[in-house]
Design a protein around this motif. Structure first.
Motif, PDB file in Angstrom:
ATOM      1  N   ASN A 273      -2.892  48.410 -68.475  1.00  0.00           N
ATOM      2  CA  ASN A 273      -3.463  48.020 -69.855  1.00  0.00           C
ATOM      3  C   ASN A 273      -2.628  47.233 -70.313  1.00  0.00           C
ATOM      4  O   ASN A 273      -2.291  46.485 -70.757  1.00  0.00           O
ATOM      5  N   GLY A 274      -1.831  46.358 -69.166  1.00  0.00           N
ATOM      6  CA  GLY A 274      -1.165  44.992 -69.417  1.00  0.00           C
ATOM      7  C   GLY A 274      -1.701  43.564 -69.202  1.00  0.00           C
ATOM      8  O   GLY A 274      -2.554  44.006 -68.120  1.00  0.00           O
ATOM      9  N   LEU A 275      -1.949  42.736 -69.982  1.00  0.00           N
ATOM     10  CA  LEU A 275      -2.471  41.461 -69.585  1.00  0.00           C
ATOM     11  C   LEU A 275      -1.585  40.615 -69.464  1.00  0.00           C
ATOM     12  O   LEU A 275      -0.335  40.120 -70.350  1.00  0.00           O
ATOM     13  N   TYR A 276      -0.867  40.186 -68.635  1.00  0.00           N
ATOM     14  CA  TYR A 276       0.125  38.839 -68.255  1.00  0.00           C
ATOM     15  C   TYR A 276      -0.415  37.410 -67.543  1.00  0.00           C
ATOM     16  O   TYR A 276      -0.465  36.824 -66.638  1.00  0.00           O
ATOM     17  N   CYS A 277       0.995  36.359 -68.592  1.00  0.00           N
ATOM     18  CA  CYS A 277       0.382  34.551 -68.825  1.00  0.00           C
ATOM     19  C   CYS A 277       1.162  34.304 -68.619  1.00  0.00           C
ATOM     20  O   CYS A 277       1.977  34.044 -69.434  1.00  0.00           O
ATOM     21  N   GLY A 278       1.043  33.619 -68.372  1.00  0.00           N
ATOM     22  CA  GLY A 278       2.495  32.221 -67.552  1.00  0.00           C
ATOM     23  C   GLY A 278       1.486  31.066 -66.938  1.00  0.00           C
ATOM     24  O   GLY A 278       0.777  30.962 -66.732  1.00  0.00           O
ATOM     25  N   TRP A 279       2.435  30.793 -66.130  1.00  0.00           N
ATOM     26  CA  TRP A 279       2.513  29.803 -65.186  1.00  0.00           C
ATOM     27  C   TRP A 279       3.373  29.314 -63.592  1.00  0.00           C
ATOM     28  O   TRP A 279       4.055  30.175 -63.443  1.00  0.00           O
ATOM     29  N   LEU A 280       2.598  28.597 -62.846  1.00  0.00           N
ATOM     30  CA  LEU A 280       3.258  28.539 -61.266  1.00  0.00           C
ATOM     31  C   LEU A 280       3.482  27.176 -60.696  1.00  0.00           C
ATOM     32  O   LEU A 280       1.932  26.457 -61.376  1.00  0.00           O
ATOM     33  N   SER A 281       3.762  27.301 -60.024  1.00  0.00           N
ATOM     34  CA  SER A 281       4.083  25.841 -59.653  1.00  0.00           C
ATOM     35  C   SER A 281       3.780  25.632 -57.383  1.00  0.00           C
ATOM     36  O   SER A 281       4.785  26.821 -57.552  1.00  0.00           O
ATOM     37  N   VAL A 282       3.729  25.336 -57.208  1.00  0.00           N
ATOM     38  CA  VAL A 282       3.806  25.104 -55.841  1.00  0.00           C
ATOM     39  C   VAL A 282       4.009  23.912 -55.007  1.00  0.00           C
ATOM     40  O   VAL A 282       2.868  22.948 -55.118  1.00  0.00           O
ATOM     41  N   ALA A 283       4.691  23.492 -54.233  1.00  0.00           N
ATOM     42  CA  ALA A 283       5.628  22.358 -53.424  1.00  0.00           C
ATOM     43  C   ALA A 283       5.268  22.812 -51.927  1.00  0.00           C
ATOM     44  O   ALA A 283       5.719  23.712 -51.611  1.00  0.00           O
ATOM     45  N   ASN A 284       5.539  21.821 -50.993  1.00  0.00           N
ATOM     46  CA  ASN A 284       5.522  22.049 -49.585  1.00  0.00           C
ATOM     47  C   ASN A 284       6.304  21.361 -49.474  1.00  0.00           C
ATOM     48  O   ASN A 284       7.332  20.925 -49.763  1.00  0.00           O
ATOM     49  N   LYS A 285       7.794  22.376 -48.529  1.00  0.00           N
ATOM     50  CA  LYS A 285       8.911  22.088 -47.912  1.00  0.00           C
ATOM     51  C   LYS A 285       8.799  22.056 -46.489  1.00  0.00           C
ATOM     52  O   LYS A 285       8.786  22.663 -45.840  1.00  0.00           O
TER      53      LYS A 285
ATOM     54  N   ARG B 248      -2.371  23.992 -70.373  1.00  0.00           N
ATOM     55  CA  ARG B 248      -2.950  24.913 -71.715  1.00  0.00           C
ATOM     56  C   ARG B 248      -3.806  25.626 -71.835  1.00  0.00           C
ATOM     57  O   ARG B 248      -3.882  26.702 -73.094  1.00  0.00           O
ATOM     58  N   TYR B 249      -4.795  25.873 -70.977  1.00  0.00           N
ATOM     59  CA  TYR B 249      -4.944  27.198 -70.881  1.00  0.00           C
ATOM     60  C   TYR B 249      -5.752  28.213 -69.957  1.00  0.00           C
ATOM     61  O   TYR B 249      -5.030  27.306 -68.655  1.00  0.00           O
ATOM     62  N   THR B 250      -6.115  28.956 -70.171  1.00  0.00           N
ATOM     63  CA  THR B 250      -6.008  30.352 -69.344  1.00  0.00           C
ATOM     64  C   THR B 250      -7.536  30.466 -68.501  1.00  0.00           C
ATOM     65  O   THR B 250      -8.197  30.109 -70.246  1.00  0.00           O
ATOM     66  N   PHE B 251      -8.352  30.670 -67.431  1.00  0.00           N
ATOM     67  CA  PHE B 251      -9.408  30.344 -67.457  1.00  0.00           C
ATOM     68  C   PHE B 251      -9.873  32.122 -67.272  1.00  0.00           C
ATOM     69  O   PHE B 251      -8.875  33.003 -67.698  1.00  0.00           O
ATOM     70  N   PRO B 252     -11.229  31.811 -68.910  1.00  0.00           N
ATOM     71  CA  PRO B 252     -11.447  33.006 -69.170  1.00  0.00           C
ATOM     72  C   PRO B 252     -11.548  34.273 -68.395  1.00  0.00           C
ATOM     73  O   PRO B 252     -12.011  33.933 -67.101  1.00  0.00           O
ATOM     74  N   ALA B 253     -11.464  35.854 -68.570  1.00  0.00           N
ATOM     75  CA  ALA B 253     -11.622  37.078 -67.172  1.00  0.00           C
ATOM     76  C   ALA B 253     -13.456  36.939 -67.886  1.00  0.00           C
ATOM     77  O   ALA B 253     -14.086  36.829 -68.162  1.00  0.00           O
ATOM     78  N   ALA B 254     -14.120  38.143 -66.753  1.00  0.00           N
ATOM     79  CA  ALA B 254     -15.038  38.134 -66.443  1.00  0.00           C
ATOM     80  C   ALA B 254     -15.809  38.903 -67.895  1.00  0.00           C
ATOM     81  O   ALA B 254     -16.400  38.975 -67.800  1.00  0.00           O
ATOM     82  N   GLU B 255     -14.184  40.041 -68.382  1.00  0.00           N
ATOM     83  CA  GLU B 255     -14.665  40.889 -69.285  1.00  0.00           C
ATOM     84  C   GLU B 255     -14.565  39.801 -70.282  1.00  0.00           C
ATOM     85  O   GLU B 255     -15.625  40.455 -71.519  1.00  0.00           O
ATOM     86  N   THR B 256     -14.551  38.869 -70.505  1.00  0.00           N
ATOM     87  CA  THR B 256     -14.094  38.136 -71.596  1.00  0.00           C
ATOM     88  C   THR B 256     -15.717  37.607 -71.605  1.00  0.00           C
ATOM     89  O   THR B 256     -16.170  37.646 -72.975  1.00  0.00           O
ATOM     90  N   ILE B 257     -16.511  36.535 -70.976  1.00  0.00           N
ATOM     91  CA  ILE B 257     -17.764  36.379 -70.642  1.00  0.00           C
ATOM     92  C   ILE B 257     -19.402  37.846 -71.181  1.00  0.00           C
ATOM     93  O   ILE B 257     -19.821  37.819 -72.371  1.00  0.00           O
ATOM     94  N   PHE B 258     -18.309  38.949 -70.372  1.00  0.00           N
ATOM     95  CA  PHE B 258     -18.821  40.015 -70.340  1.00  0.00           C
ATOM     96  C   PHE B 258     -19.225  40.394 -72.073  1.00  0.00           C
ATOM     97  O   PHE B 258     -20.217  40.968 -72.506  1.00  0.00           O
TER      98      PHE B 258
ATOM     99  N   VAL C 210      -1.999  30.876 -65.326  1.00  0.00           N
ATOM    100  CA  VAL C 210      -1.810  32.127 -64.834  1.00  0.00           C
ATOM    101  C   VAL C 210      -2.175  33.297 -66.128  1.00  0.00           C
ATOM    102  O   VAL C 210      -2.038  33.251 -66.351  1.00  0.00           O
ATOM    103  N   SER C 211      -3.529  34.273 -65.987  1.00  0.00           N
ATOM    104  CA  SER C 211      -3.336  35.816 -66.721  1.00  0.00           C
ATOM    105  C   SER C 211      -4.416  36.200 -65.701  1.00  0.00           C
ATOM    106  O   SER C 211      -5.167  36.197 -64.893  1.00  0.00           O
ATOM    107  N   ILE C 212      -3.398  37.701 -65.960  1.00  0.00           N
ATOM    108  CA  ILE C 212      -3.435  38.314 -64.681  1.00  0.00           C
ATOM    109  C   ILE C 212      -3.554  39.903 -65.361  1.00  0.00           C
ATOM    110  O   ILE C 212      -2.502  40.393 -66.316  1.00  0.00           O
ATOM    111  N   ARG C 213      -4.777  40.754 -65.296  1.00  0.00           N
ATOM    112  CA  ARG C 213      -4.611  41.998 -65.958  1.00  0.00           C
ATOM    113  C   ARG C 213      -4.769  43.004 -64.704  1.00  0.00           C
ATOM    114  O   ARG C 213      -4.891  43.155 -63.804  1.00  0.00           O
ATOM    115  N   ASN C 214      -3.282  43.950 -65.349  1.00  0.00           N
ATOM    116  CA  ASN C 214      -3.005  45.087 -64.459  1.00  0.00           C
ATOM    117  C   ASN C 214      -2.235  46.451 -65.442  1.00  0.00           C
ATOM    118  O   ASN C 214      -1.480  46.186 -66.181  1.00  0.00           O
TER     119      ASN C 214
END
Length: 505
Positions: free
Chosen positions: A248-260, A366-376, A242-246
């Motif tokens: 002026n901050g950029l927050y990176c990490g990971w998550l997992s989702v399972a069904n119950k 190991r990688y976050t997907f690049p943001a539109a800003e990076t490609i621009f 995960v990579s989320i800009r909120n």
């Protein structure tokens, strides 16, 4: 004043019958306040059935709390599924609620929210009261309280951090509201067993859904399209970086989702580095896994598909959303006229070349997907930068045009945006034909009525119909044509599986 009006009426007899049956199909559609206890519950609550004369039914949790009821600690109203974006009733109110749930209006006032939606303050308050039985301010306050209650019960975060991540600007205000509405201090909602076992580097929360839930079909869809290095489906669990800009901050990490499935809910585990953007993460997961869907309503409408092919319509089928609209839009461009497997390979190279490298507990992520800003901001010509990845010039230019439109604000992938309006803008970008635009509508906007009628799979599933006949036939599936498309795609897989089984392969 709007607040003095009576909230929308609910059929008391029908609500009580659903409560008596613990019918999960109505979970989130109404809540019941019990006068003898002062507590409100979801219709699925397993406590002793209250007498009908002691029950008052509310259209939302905030309406129950505004009437003075406290949330049940057993059924936990904060876990109830919400409203689908597709519901036509009081569209403005539900869009406003979706925006509130994304960021708890941390940097915005109700007047700003009304302006974002293109309506007046008064119109928004009126629409909100008609839909939820409370004002926008009351609704937002309850959403914050319920998120805080969830964090207190399921994590060992300090009370101060809980208040911060739930959107409260003041710990004193947070404590006062808990005592006023829940008649208890925040600390009393702690789960002692959870506090002793919780890993401080991660948190695990629960998000509810209405059954039936076709989890196997959904997780298979994600598995087929998972970007290596960014996404992973393993053992029935979906994980990703995960990579989320909120701000002026950029927050990176990971998550997992399972069904119950026994609890009609998903278990969401994430690293604590994402806590500052928790409301946005949870709102995005709800869209990604289509948790606010009303499967019975959709199945009732699309059961006419069974007239084309027996049992083609699957109960509980969900519309796979996306975690990042730019990511899924790039995937759509890369997937033009090539196989799903080939598109995955190109997306992997794209992410590895321009994404951030992060550390996760998963060797495969190991990688976050690049943001539109990076490609621009890449050096031009863009073909030179993407060509070495195997991305042809026309698609490289389409990706850049997309990034430019997002960065300049001419294209919006926000909860306040109208999908049809934004899709019209996409059609004007180079390389964006009807199939690409409709697919982006399905995945990036979670638009339930997108219909890529030129899609090869749709045409193959309806091989006996001409293209115009397919469009004419689809009118009967509105406003759920995205779900109809998924059923058509899945029918091809089911047919292939049947052939393999018949041949013994």
């Amino acid at each position: 004043m709007v607040q003095e009006r009576q909230p929308i009426a609910l059929d008391k007899a029908a609500c009580y019958a659903a409560l008596k049956a613990h019918d999960a199909r109505f979970d989130g559609h109404f809540f019941v306040g019990v006068s003898s206890t002062g507590i409100y519950c979801r219709p699925i609550c397993r406590v002793k059935l209250p007498k009908e004369k002691n029950c008052t039914f509310f259209p939302s949790a905030p309406a129950a709390e505004a009437a003075g009821y406290r949330p049940c600690r057993r059924c936990r109203p904060e876990l109830a599924p919400g409203w689908s974006f597709a519901d036509n009733t009081l569209h403005i109110a539900r869009k406003a609620a979706a925006i509130m749930e994304e960021n708890c209006l941390a940097d915005m006032k109700i007047a700003d929210l009304a302006a974002m939606l293109g309506v007046t303050d008064r119109h928004l308050r009126r629409a909100f009261f008609n839909q939820f039985g409370v004002s926008p301010v009351q609704y937002l306050q309850t959403r914050r309280l319920l998120l805080a209650k969830c964090l207190l019960a399921d994590t060992e975060l300090s009370v101060t951090k809980v208040a911060l991540y739930a959107g409260f600007g003041s710990i004193r205000r947070f404590n006062d509201l808990f005592k006023k509405y829940y008649r208890s201090a925040p600390g009393t909602f702690r789960n002692a067993k959870k506090a002793m076992t919780e890993n401080q580097e991660t948190i695990t929360l629960t998000l509810g859904y209405r059954p039936p839930y076709a989890w196997d079909e959904l997780i298979e869809f994600f598995a087929d399209r998972a970007i290596p290095g960014v996404e992973l489906v393993k053992g029935g669990t979906y994980s990703r970086t995960v990579s989320i800009r909120n701000g002026n901050g950029l927050y990176c990490g990971w998550l997992s989702v399972a069904n119950k499935p026994k609890m009609n809910s998903l278990s969401v585990t994430m690293c604590c580095s994402l806590l500052p953007v928790l409301p946005k993460i949870l709102a995005t997961i709800r869209k990604l896994f289509d948790l606010n869907c009303d499967p019975i309503e959709i199945y009732d409408k699309l059961s006419v598909l069974n007239e084309l092919t027996p049992d083609i319509c699957v109960p509980g089928l969900r519309l796979p959303g996306c975690f990042d609209p730019f990511e899924i839009s790039v995937r759509a461009i890369l997937g033009q006229q090539i196989t799903v497997k080939a598109a995955r390979t190109l997306a992997m190279r794209f992410a590895h070349a321009f994404g951030r490298t992060i550390v996760t507990p998963f060797e495969e992520l190991r990688y976050t997907f690049p943001a539109a800003e990076t490609i621009f901001n890449l050096e031009r010509p863009i073909e030179n930068r993407l060509g070495s990845l195997g991305i042809i010039g026309a698609r490289a230019r389409s990706i850049f045009a997309l990034a430019e439109a997002i960065e300049t604000g001419s294209l919006r992938f926000t909860s306040s945006a109208e999908p049809e309006t934004e899709l019209e803008k996409l059609l004007k970008l180079p390389g964006f034909g009807p199939w690409t635009v409709q697919y982006i509508g399905m995945r990036a906007f979670s638009w339930p009525d997108a219909f890529p009628h030129t899609d090869y799979g749709v045409k193959k599933a309806l091989a006996h119909l001409a293209e115009k006949e397919i469009l004419d036939k689809s009118q009967a599936w509105k406003p759920w044509r995205s779900y109809a498309t998924l059923n058509l795609w899945n029918s091809l897989k089911a047919g292939q599986k049947t052939k393999r089984e018949a041949s013994g392969k």
